[in-house]
Design a protein around this motif. Structure first.
Motif, mmCIF file in Angstrom:
data_model
loop_
_atom_site.group_PDB
_atom_site.id
_atom_site.type_symbol
_atom_site.label_atom_id
_atom_site.label_comp_id
_atom_site.label_asym_id
_atom_site.label_seq_id
_atom_site.Cartn_x
_atom_site.Cartn_y
_atom_site.Cartn_z
ATOM 1 N N UNK A 180 36.363 36.072 46.251
ATOM 2 C CA UNK A 180 35.578 35.035 47.144
ATOM 3 C C UNK A 180 35.732 34.601 48.266
ATOM 4 N N UNK A 181 37.305 34.981 48.830
ATOM 5 C CA UNK A 181 37.529 35.291 50.468
ATOM 6 C C UNK A 181 36.919 36.950 51.067
ATOM 7 N N UNK A 182 36.352 37.890 50.599
ATOM 8 C CA UNK A 182 35.929 39.403 50.452
ATOM 9 C C UNK A 182 34.175 38.540 50.867
ATOM 10 N N UNK A 183 33.348 37.779 50.478
ATOM 11 C CA UNK A 183 32.352 37.639 49.738
ATOM 12 C C UNK A 183 32.190 36.771 51.499
ATOM 13 N N UNK A 184 32.961 35.654 52.212
ATOM 14 C CA UNK A 184 33.020 35.599 53.424
ATOM 15 C C UNK A 184 32.999 36.405 54.758
ATOM 16 N N UNK A 185 32.045 36.146 55.801
ATOM 17 C CA UNK A 185 31.611 36.917 57.119
ATOM 18 C C UNK A 185 32.613 36.454 57.936
ATOM 19 N N UNK A 186 33.606 35.954 58.090
ATOM 20 C CA UNK A 186 34.350 35.734 58.870
ATOM 21 C C UNK A 186 36.186 36.501 58.581
ATOM 22 N N UNK A 210 50.355 37.613 42.970
ATOM 23 C CA UNK A 210 49.341 38.610 42.619
ATOM 24 C C UNK A 210 48.643 38.134 42.133
ATOM 25 N N UNK A 211 48.522 37.593 41.147
ATOM 26 C CA UNK A 211 46.836 36.771 40.207
ATOM 27 C C UNK A 211 46.383 35.835 41.459
ATOM 28 N N UNK A 212 46.957 34.653 41.963
ATOM 29 C CA UNK A 212 46.191 33.905 42.778
ATOM 30 C C UNK A 212 45.474 35.196 44.343
ATOM 31 N N UNK A 213 46.277 35.459 44.165
ATOM 32 C CA UNK A 213 45.591 36.555 45.224
ATOM 33 C C UNK A 213 44.330 37.548 44.052
ATOM 34 N N UNK A 214 44.725 37.771 43.009
ATOM 35 C CA UNK A 214 43.669 38.549 42.880
ATOM 36 C C UNK A 214 42.459 37.250 42.216
ATOM 37 N N UNK A 215 42.776 36.704 41.816
ATOM 38 C CA UNK A 215 41.583 35.188 41.843
ATOM 39 C C UNK A 215 40.879 35.004 43.081
ATOM 40 N N UNK A 216 41.520 34.829 44.064
ATOM 41 C CA UNK A 216 40.604 34.929 45.679
ATOM 42 C C UNK A 216 40.085 35.287 46.051
ATOM 43 N N UNK A 217 40.669 37.092 45.798
ATOM 44 C CA UNK A 217 40.305 37.678 46.740
ATOM 45 C C UNK A 217 38.031 37.707 46.751
ATOM 46 N N UNK A 242 40.868 39.664 53.800
ATOM 47 C CA UNK A 242 39.454 39.525 53.391
ATOM 48 C C UNK A 242 38.709 41.491 53.663
ATOM 49 N N UNK A 243 38.402 41.431 53.248
ATOM 50 C CA UNK A 243 37.072 42.155 53.505
ATOM 51 C C UNK A 243 36.876 42.613 54.984
ATOM 52 N N UNK A 244 36.151 41.446 55.995
ATOM 53 C CA UNK A 244 35.444 40.962 57.329
ATOM 54 C C UNK A 244 37.024 41.338 57.994
ATOM 55 N N UNK A 245 37.911 41.017 57.570
ATOM 56 C CA UNK A 245 39.288 41.695 58.816
ATOM 57 C C UNK A 245 39.495 42.657 58.050
ATOM 58 N N UNK A 246 39.280 43.813 57.438
ATOM 59 C CA UNK A 246 39.940 44.673 57.231
ATOM 60 C C UNK A 246 38.551 45.422 58.132
#
Length: 570
Positions: A17-23, A8-15, A38-42
């Motif tokens: 950044x990943x949510x800011x990506x459009x793909x 979870x700690x790793x995911x929270x650190x990456x989330x 990420x948010x785009x996938x959702x």
């Protein structure tokens, strides 16, 4: 067993950044379970992050899920990167073309470093649509949706190759619309375009699914026919097409009428290659048009070379203007009294890249019989006005106009456009019309003359005296000038009747207040006789040969006008 909470700690650190990506980006474990999204996938899948993370592609159709899992397993087993293009339906039901790139990554978990799949999805739908559109436009006519010339040639090559293997004959039907230009000129391009669409639909309804129909140019269509008994199959289709296009075409409130001329050639009977097959069907079409149109003919090898030569001239002439092979030369017209140049007659010359100079007496008749004279004549008008605008104000330019142009409803508009672009005064443009062009004069020609006179254009009757209706022509129509036919000028020294006729023409001109020009002055005897009779204006080789764009400021007097004892120019 791997636990999602252990990273979870790793995911929270990456989330963030990943949510800011459009793909859309997903991370999956060996069990196809999504551990990061990420948010785009959702948004793309239409599933909240809380539901998407921990799922195993349940939101995808079963067939699509099976494909994804197979790719995932391959990546896990081999460690190879994958890049696949798939059609995916999003949460809104919209279909997308997605490129999915997958690779192994190592993430630290409670159990140590574990392999996961990093999947990045790129939506290439618009790119693929643009590519498909480009391919379509490369092979289809955008106006009618039919195949274009490029696709037709390929289909013809394929049909001929198949014919060589199975012995079946190939029919090529080249169709040209009779009367289309008149419809286009009268009602405008919008009506003309819709008429072409209607024609395309009619043609399409009369061909089999194995045959091909294409629009290959303005009002020209082509059909490739395969797998039939020939020539019966081609003749039957041609009859149906001629009949179908004889029916009136209704565009809005306008009812237009055209007809079809069709040239037919067969492989291998009439040709041994696709180029020869097209060429021979075009020759057959030429024969139909020459005989009046509205019908069909199969290619027949010409009994002599004249017909083929005429066809070759027509084909080459159609592209000569675009290729810059047509040019103008100018022959001076001089005042007899002081030898000054009062005007130039514009004359077309054709410099063929392979055949060299082709004389006007060869290509002009072909242009007139085929309708090319409209385009050629319009080009000459515009070029002559442009050139004349650079000359002194007292020097006019004369341009020959055919009966076809006079009947064309666009002539007046073309002249107005040429004058506007060039800045030439209308009074400096003179149109020369041969008497033969007035035979069977229609109301439209009379209306054209009236419109030209309102513009201030000067009109000259060429070859006066050579026909049977010269006198009635100058009585009925508003000519400003008559040009004495060269046949009378050439025989002045040997035929007293020619002298009498020339005197009579000069008297008519004086009484009707018409300017008079004698053309074809080629020797000093003719010059002296015409000067003695008081002919006001002269033209001929003795006074100046046709030459490229002249320096109209040069008013130098020919030697023959200064010294009547010298030898004539040869």
């Amino acid at each position: 067993m791997f636990s999602r909470s252990s990273i979870r700690t790793t995911v929270e650190n990456l989330q963030a950044i990943l949510n800011a990506l459009p793909s859309p980006i997903l991370i999956k474990d060996r069990n196809h379970q999504i551990v990061v999204a990420n948010q785009a996938a959702c948004e793309f899948l239409g599933v909240p992050q809380s539901e998407l993370v921990g799922s195993s592609d349940e939101q995808l159709p079963e067939e699509q899920r099976a494909v994804f899992w197979e790719i995932d397993d391959h990546v896990f087993q081999t460690g190879e990167r994958s890049e696949n293009e798939e059609v995916v339906t999003d949460a809104r039901g919209e279909v997308h073309v997605m490129v999915t790139r997958k690779r192994l990554i190592q993430l630290e978990t409670d159990e140590g470093n574990e392999p996961f799949i990093l999947a990045i999805l790129s939506d290439v739908t618009k790119i693929r649509e643009a590519e498909a559109r480009a391919v379509y436009l490369a092979e289809h006519d955008p106006l009618t949706g039919l195949s274009n010339r490029n696709q037709l040639i390929q289909k013809l090559i394929d049909a001929i190759n198949l014919s060589k293997r199975n012995g079946a004959k190939v029919g090529l039907l080249l169709l040209d619309l009779d009367g289309f230009k008149q419809v286009n000129d009268r009602y405008g391009h919008a009506v003309g375009d819709e008429l072409l669409r209607v024609v395309a639909r009619r043609l399409s309804t009369h061909i089999r699914i194995v045959d091909s129909v294409a629009r290959i140019g303005g009002d020209e269509f082509c059909i490739v026919q395969v797998g039939l008994q020939q020539p019966a199959g081609a003749f039957t289709l041609a009859e149906r097409l001629v009949s179908a296009l004889e029916q009136p075409i209704v565009v809005g409130e306008i009812q237009a009428s055209v007809s079809a001329s069709i040239g037919i050639a067969l492989f291998p009977d009439d040709a041994s290659s696709e180029d020869e097959l097209y060429r021979n069907s075009d020759m057959a079409l030429y024969a139909v048009k020459k005989s009046g149109g509205s019908g069909y003919l199969r290619f027949d090898h010409p009994a002599d070379s004249h017909e083929e030569a005429q066809w070759n001239i027509e084909k080459d002439l159609r592209g000569a203007i675009t290729r810059g092979e047509i040019s103008l030369v100018y022959q001076p017209l001089r005042a007899t009294e002081d030898s000054r140049i009062v005007g130039y007659e514009a004359l077309a010359r054709w410099d063929h890249p392979e055949k060299g100079a082709i004389p006007p007496e060869v290509f002009v008749p072909v242009a007139e019989t085929t309708g090319i004279i409209r385009r050629l004549g319009n080009w000459i008008l515009k070029a002559a006005c442009r050139d004349a605008a650079t000359w002194p104000e007292d020097v006019r330019v004369s341009v020959n106009v055919s009966s076809t142009q006079l009947e064309d409803g666009q002539l007046v508009e073309t002249i107005e456009n040429a004058l506007e672009i060039s800045g030439l005064s209308p009074s400096r443009l003179e149109l020369e019309i041969k008497e033969s062009a007035l035979i069977g004069q229609t109301d439209r020609i009379g209306q054209t003359f009236s419109a030209l006179k309102k513009l201030g254009i000067r009109l000259a009757l060429d070859d006066f005296g050579a026909g049977s209706s010269s006198i009635s022509s100058i009585q009925r129509l508003p000519f400003d000038r008559i040009k004495i036919d060269r046949s009378f000028v050439s025989s002045l020294a040997s035929d007293a009747r020619s002298v009498a006729i020339v005197r009579a023409i000069l008297a008519i001109g004086k009484e009707l207040n018409l300017s008079v020009t004698a053309e074809g002055v080629e020797n000093e005897g003719q010059l002296v006789a015409l000067r003695h009779m008081g002919c006001p204006e002269l033209q001929g080789y003795l006074l100046g040969r046709p030459a490229p764009l002249p320096n109209a400021d040069d008013q130098s007097e020919p030697a023959q006008l200064r010294d009547t004892g010298s030898q004539p120019e040869t």
